[in-house]
Enzyme design. Structure first.
Site, short mmCIF file in Angstrom:
data_model
loop_
_atom_site.label_atom_id
_atom_site.label_comp_id
_atom_site.label_asym_id
_atom_site.label_seq_id
_atom_site.Cartn_x
_atom_site.Cartn_y
_atom_site.Cartn_z
CG HIS A 165 -1.75 -1.18 1.39
ND1 HIS A 165 -2.69 -1.53 0.46
CD2 HIS A 165 -1.81 -2.12 2.35
CE1 HIS A 165 -3.31 -2.64 0.85
NE2 HIS A 165 -2.78 -3.02 2.00
NE ARG A 211 -6.06 -7.36 -6.32
CZ ARG A 211 -7.05 -6.78 -7.00
NH1 ARG A 211 -6.94 -6.54 -8.29
NH2 ARG A 211 -8.16 -6.45 -6.38
CG HIS A 221 0.76 -6.74 3.30
ND1 HIS A 221 1.05 -5.47 2.88
CD2 HIS A 221 -0.58 -6.85 3.22
CE1 HIS A 221 -0.07 -4.83 2.58
NE2 HIS A 221 -1.08 -5.66 2.78
CD GLU A 227 -3.23 -3.14 5.46
OE1 GLU A 227 -4.16 -2.52 4.90
OE2 GLU A 227 -2.81 -4.24 5.05
O1 LIG Z 1 -6.10 -7.58 -3.64
P1 LIG Z 1 -6.94 -8.45 -2.78
O2 LIG Z 1 -6.44 -9.87 -2.81
O3 LIG Z 1 -8.39 -8.39 -3.07
O4 LIG Z 1 -6.75 -7.95 -1.27
C1 LIG Z 1 -7.19 -6.68 -0.84
C2 LIG Z 1 -7.24 -6.60 0.67
O5 LIG Z 1 -5.97 -6.95 1.20
C3 LIG Z 1 -5.85 -6.90 2.63
O6 LIG Z 1 -4.55 -7.25 3.01
C4 LIG Z 1 -6.15 -5.54 3.15
O7 LIG Z 1 -5.20 -4.61 2.71
C5 LIG Z 1 -7.52 -5.16 2.68
O8 LIG Z 1 -7.80 -3.88 3.16
C6 LIG Z 1 -7.62 -5.21 1.15
O9 LIG Z 1 -8.93 -4.93 0.79
#
Ligand SMILES: O=P(O)(O)OC[C@H]1O[C@@H](O)[C@@H](O)[C@@H](O)[C@@H]1O
Length: 595
Positions: free
Chosen positions: A94, A189, A169, A112
């Protein structure tokens, strides 16, 4: 104004499931990944479910009734999510506040934290990576090989992790967490296991370019001590964005707020001013109010810290394996620590860059008064540079103070690591209250430092206290760098380990459990300690380092052996103590070395 119950907004996710029902949530969709119990995001705000404002969203409540919150922020700053990872989440990172503003035009980045609600046996999650350079990290992203260099941490229900923006992470299959964070839904991502999203039939979008900009390379390990606040409250984190406390309620307690709080019941049932709140409930506690709470419950409570920056001194302990950078309070407590692998095979610039990144993190949160660095000797303290430290072969004669001062804009001091540890023990540890404190570290190597009235005694050439090279047995073992039969060649962790393997023992504690070898070790170390006492007559000798973790095996014998070697009138006068600061002595001492 009473506590206000909030109603969650649910998010369906490819990796979601139905397990949030275990925590009291009520929905029909079979793939709910997230329940946002406190959200003021436009794409999904939670709603007020009790009291006079029922029907408003949290977003509207914040805009229309700022007096309930008493904070200065245009946009509501926090977000609470309950997450069911019924499958692996993407490997992601993030942005921090400044990158979120720059790339997304958003008010907040996404620092977070996770409180683990449930995890399968032997579960791990992904927290950080071991890529040393951006080149290696980017190559792994390009070839789809990122997974191989990821760090996995074991987890259990009840564990807590702060995840600073920039940390690569991922939550993993089977884990349920309560996530408290800044109010942002920006995830970059990096890798998504090449799976398809069933709703679109296509892979989900990746955000590799922005992810690279956001990621820490190398990974910065984060640690922050948990603090007991009173008989039922502990603080899990306090960072510039939010604090989180864990309240274990078993009796009637009166609590009050200054600014608002968000309280989530993660176990049991809480009764607050006669309203029953079961597991899964999140409450808004309005500002400047008092509440009576009771029941049997574990609650996580969050709020926004004041803007006031605490004064700190920064200590950097640059070692052959790890570099630790700590924000140390003026009372000598380590408040936060960031760690990275030193990678002495790379150019020194890389280490300087990582130190700069870490100090930048601390600068957001603290009022930095000083930066001190300690490193293994030999050092040229006048020139502020390494001489020829055996563990840092590529960095011989590298200047440290000048380039670091230029990068940071703070005054920087350099000190030998054992001298700094001696200073820390003298000011805040086992030597506190004494004038003359000698510190000895028995670790991979052996070092020492002498502090008199809080001043490090460096000697004419800066090498006072280098007791590793003191000759104990002139016909003793040969050492690659130091004297034959030196204390280090006989009693260091390295020397003990090689003696252990010669004699068929697998580790130092087993060698030291053998009467004959323990006797040799005790006699050699005691000779050195007696020599120190005869030379500088300290009030106390503080012993630390890895070998001292086994001190219970030889402590009484060591005291006796030292006493036997003293003048009768001096015997037993100098105290021997174990370190009180253990692993933190280096960073604390570094922080307090004066320019
Ligand atoms: O990219 P995806 O796999 O949907 O994950 C997204 C989610 O990941 C988690 O670790 C957090 O950061 C959540 O707040 C986020 O919504």
């Amino acid at each position: 104004m009473s506590a206000i119950l909030l109603k969650p907004h649910y998010q369906q996710r490819l990796w979601g499931g139905e397990r949030l029902k275990q925590f009291g949530f009520d929905f029909n969709d079979p793939s709910i990944g997230e329940a946002w119990t406190a959200s003021a995001l436009e794409k999904g705000s939670s709603a007020v479910a009790s009291g006079p404002y029922v029907g408003l969203s949290l977003r509207e409540l914040y805009q229309q009734y700022p007096e309930l919150f008493q904070i200065k922020a245009d946009v509501f700053p926090l977000l609470i999510k309950w997450i069911d990872a019924n499958d692996d989440l993407s490997i992601q990172v993030h942005p921090d506040d400044s990158l979120a503003e720059q790339l997304e035009n958003e008010s907040y980045g996404k620092n977070e934290c996770w409180y683990i609600l449930d995890a399968p046996a032997n579960a791990t999650l992904i927290y950080g990576h071991s890529y040393a350079t951006s080149e290696d990290f980017n190559k792994a992203l390009e070839t789809g090989d990122l997974e191989h260099g990821l760090i996995r941490k074991s987890i259990h229900a009840g564990d807590f992790f702060y995840v600073p923006a920039g940390t690569v992470h991922a939550l993993t299959k089977g884990v349920c967490v309560l996530e408290i964070q800044q109010s942002s839904d920006t995830t970059y991502r990096l890798y998504d296991y090449e799976r398809l999203d069933v709703t679109t039939g296509r892979p989900r979008e990746l955000h590799v370019e922005r992810g690279i900009l956001a990621s820490f390379v190398p990974h910065l390990g984060y640690s922050e001590p948990i603090r007991q606040l009173d008989h039922f409250r502990t603080r899990l984190t306090k960072n510039p964005f939010f604090f989180v406390e864990k309240w274990h309620v078993t009796a009637k307690e009166k609590i009050s707020t200054d600014t608002f709080r968000l309280l989530s019941v993660v176990q049991g049932t809480l009764i607050i001013d006669e309203m029953e709140v079961p597991t899964g409930g999140t409450l808004l506690l309005p500002a400047n109010e008092s509440f009576l709470i009771e029941g049997e419950a574990i609650c996580l409570v969050t709020g926004v810290p004041s803007d006031e920056k605490q004064a700190v001194r920064i200590g950097i302990d640059l070692g052959g394996t790890n570099t630790r950078i700590a924000a140390v309070s003026l009372k000598g407590e380590v408040l936060k620590q960031l760690t990275f692998n030193t990678q002495p095979q790379l150019p020194f610039e890389e280490a300087l860059q990582s130190i700069e990144t870490a100090i930048h993190q601390f600068n957001v949160e603290f009022d930095i008064r000083h930066v001190g660095i300690v490193a293994p000797g030999p050092l040229d303290l006048k020139q502020g540079m390494f001489l020829t430290p055996p563990n840092l072969p590529n960095w011989h004669h590298q200047k440290i103070v000048e380039p670091l001062t230029q990068r940071l804009g703070f005054s920087v001091t350099l000190e030998n690591d054992a001298n700094a540890a001696a200073l820390a023990e003298a000011k805040f540890g086992a030597g506190k209250g004494f004038d003359a404190v000698f510190y000895v570290t028995v670790s991979t190597g052996i070092g020492g430092g002498y502090v008199y009235k809080h001043q490090i005694i460096r000697g004419a050439n800066g090498s006072a206290g280098e007791i590793g090279n003191m000759i104990i047995r002139s016909n003793g073992p040969v050492h690659p760098v130091l004297n034959r039969g030196s204390l280090e060649s006989l009693a260091s962790g390295t020397a003990l380990m090689s003696r252990a393997s010669e004699k068929g023992y697998t580790n130092v504690p087993s060698l030291l459990s053998d009467d004959e070898y323990r006797h040799h070790f005790v006699e050699e170390l005691a000779s050195a300690l007696a020599n120190i006492i005869h030379t500088v007559d300290p009030d106390v000798i503080v012993l630390g380092g890895g070998v001292m973790m086994s001190a219970s095996l030889f402590w009484n014998e060591l005291q006796q052996a030292v006493s036997n070697k003293m003048y009768p009138h001096a015997s037993g006068k100098t105290r021997l103590c174990l370190t009180q600061l253990s692993g933190d002595a280096g960073v604390i001492g570094a922080a307090f070395v004066e320019a």
